[in-house]
Design a protein around this motif. Structure first.
Motif, PDB file in Angstrom:
ATOM      1  N   LEU A 184      48.850  37.531  42.528  1.00  0.00           N
ATOM      2  CA  LEU A 184      47.511  36.965  42.608  1.00  0.00           C
ATOM      3  C   LEU A 184      46.663  37.865  43.499  1.00  0.00           C
ATOM      4  CD1 LEU A 184      45.770  34.552  41.748  1.00  0.00           C
ATOM      5  CD2 LEU A 184      46.416  33.438  43.901  1.00  0.00           C
ATOM      6  N   GLU A 185      45.635  38.487  42.904  1.00  0.00           N
ATOM      7  CA  GLU A 185      44.797  39.426  43.631  1.00  0.00           C
ATOM      8  C   GLU A 185      43.749  38.687  44.477  1.00  0.00           C
ATOM      9  OE1 GLU A 185      45.735  42.376  43.556  1.00  0.00           O
ATOM     10  OE2 GLU A 185      46.654  42.804  41.618  1.00  0.00           O
ATOM     11  N   LYS A 186      43.050  39.437  45.319  1.00  0.00           N
ATOM     12  CA  LYS A 186      42.065  38.848  46.217  1.00  0.00           C
ATOM     13  C   LYS A 186      40.915  38.181  45.460  1.00  0.00           C
ATOM     14  CE  LYS A 186      42.963  41.998  50.082  1.00  0.00           C
ATOM     15  NZ  LYS A 186      42.392  43.038  50.991  1.00  0.00           N
ATOM     16  N   ASP A 187      40.640  38.701  44.253  1.00  0.00           N
ATOM     17  CA  ASP A 187      39.542  38.117  43.471  1.00  0.00           C
ATOM     18  C   ASP A 187      39.979  36.885  42.693  1.00  0.00           C
ATOM     19  OD1 ASP A 187      41.151  39.211  41.532  1.00  0.00           O
ATOM     20  OD2 ASP A 187      39.638  40.563  40.711  1.00  0.00           O
ATOM     21  N   GLY A 188      41.240  36.467  42.897  1.00  0.00           N
ATOM     22  CA  GLY A 188      41.745  35.275  42.220  1.00  0.00           C
ATOM     23  C   GLY A 188      42.375  35.535  40.871  1.00  0.00           C
ATOM     24  N   GLN A 189      42.323  36.783  40.392  1.00  0.00           N
ATOM     25  CA  GLN A 189      42.900  37.137  39.109  1.00  0.00           C
ATOM     26  C   GLN A 189      44.385  37.494  39.276  1.00  0.00           C
ATOM     27  OE1 GLN A 189      41.173  36.949  36.119  1.00  0.00           O
ATOM     28  NE2 GLN A 189      39.607  36.022  37.422  1.00  0.00           N
ATOM     29  N   ALA A 190      45.191  37.133  38.301  1.00  0.00           N
ATOM     30  CA  ALA A 190      46.618  37.462  38.325  1.00  0.00           C
ATOM     31  C   ALA A 190      46.844  38.782  37.600  1.00  0.00           C
ATOM     32  CB  ALA A 190      47.426  36.363  37.665  1.00  0.00           C
ATOM     33  N   THR A 191      47.637  39.664  38.185  1.00  0.00           N
ATOM     34  CA  THR A 191      47.918  40.982  37.626  1.00  0.00           C
ATOM     35  C   THR A 191      49.418  41.182  37.521  1.00  0.00           C
ATOM     36  OG1 THR A 191      45.922  41.898  38.633  1.00  0.00           O
ATOM     37  CG2 THR A 191      47.575  43.469  37.869  1.00  0.00           C
ATOM     38  N   ASP A 192      49.879  41.723  36.389  1.00  0.00           N
ATOM     39  CA  ASP A 192      51.297  42.010  36.203  1.00  0.00           C
ATOM     40  C   ASP A 192      51.626  43.397  36.736  1.00  0.00           C
ATOM     41  OD1 ASP A 192      52.154  39.636  34.976  1.00  0.00           O
ATOM     42  OD2 ASP A 192      51.364  40.286  33.043  1.00  0.00           O
ATOM     43  N   TYR A 193      52.696  43.479  37.528  1.00  0.00           N
ATOM     44  CA  TYR A 193      53.244  44.742  38.005  1.00  0.00           C
ATOM     45  C   TYR A 193      54.667  44.858  37.465  1.00  0.00           C
ATOM     46  CZ  TYR A 193      49.334  45.168  41.234  1.00  0.00           C
ATOM     47  OH  TYR A 193      48.064  45.284  41.774  1.00  0.00           O
TER      48      TYR A 193
END
Length: 205
Positions: free
Chosen positions: A85-94
């Motif tokens: 969960l990024e700071k902007d509230g968006q979820a990112t796959d790593y």
């Protein structure tokens, strides 16, 4: 790659640019590389990961996006990556990547921009609306027949046990696969009960 797959459930081969962005990591089973990029030509899976997530989505056609969609499902299930969960509230796959001694030869790609665009449309209009993790290896009856026939040929060639598939009996599929039953007066279901079950034909339906 197999030992990494057993440990993490799913792992991707680390290309040189992925290794470069992980200069502070070993990119091995102890400390895999972490990247937002995906390559696709070399992937390893564990049995539990495939049992839970299934196969590539057969609704995709030809080339483009099918590997990315499959990998994102695996990560969602906890295999081979992290959903952050990024700071902007968006979820990112790593994704986890590892070094390997595998060597790749350069070949001309069979993909093209049209295939990629078509698969992007399929993903946006169809696949993205399917919230399930598991995908069957077929989405149509012809695909089912083709897939099971190929698997049976491989099993017979290499003497692997072909598993009994627990699924509802499909009279259309049975009659299509075993066309020799047309010479009998029995319906597909009655033929299966009287002969097919003892002959092992149940493995294909």
């Amino acid at each position: 790659m197999s030992k990494y797959a057993i440990k993490y459930g799913h792992i991707n081969y680390a290309f040189p640019d992925m290794i470069e962005e992980n200069v502070d990591r070993r990119c091995d089973s102890i400390e895999p590389g972490i990247t937002r990029k995906l390559g696709g030509p070399c992937i390893a899976f564990s049995h539990p990961a495939l049992d839970e997530c299934g196969y590539f989505d057969s609704r995709f056609l030809k080339f483009g996006h099918e590997h990315t969609e499959f990998t994102k499902r695996l990560v969602s299930a906890g295999y081979g990556g992290i959903n952050r969960l990024e700071k902007d509230g968006q979820a990112t796959d790593y994704f986890f990547v590892v070094r390997s001694d595998i060597l790749f030869a350069s070949v001309t790609s069979t993909g093209n921009d049209i295939d990629i665009a078509n698969n992007a449309r399929i993903w946006n209009e169809v696949v993205s609306k399917d919230g399930s993790l598991f995908r069957s290896p077929w989405s149509t009856l012809p695909q089912k027949i083709e897939f099971l026939a190929e698997q049976r040929q491989i099993a017979e060639r290499y003497q692997f046990p072909f598993p009994f598939i627990q699924a509802p009996f499909d009279e259309v599929a049975y009659g299509t696969i075993f066309q020799d039953i047309e010479d009998t007066s029995l319906s597909p279901w009655r033929h299966f009960v009287a002969h097919g079950l003892s002959e092992g034909r149940n493995r294909l339906v």
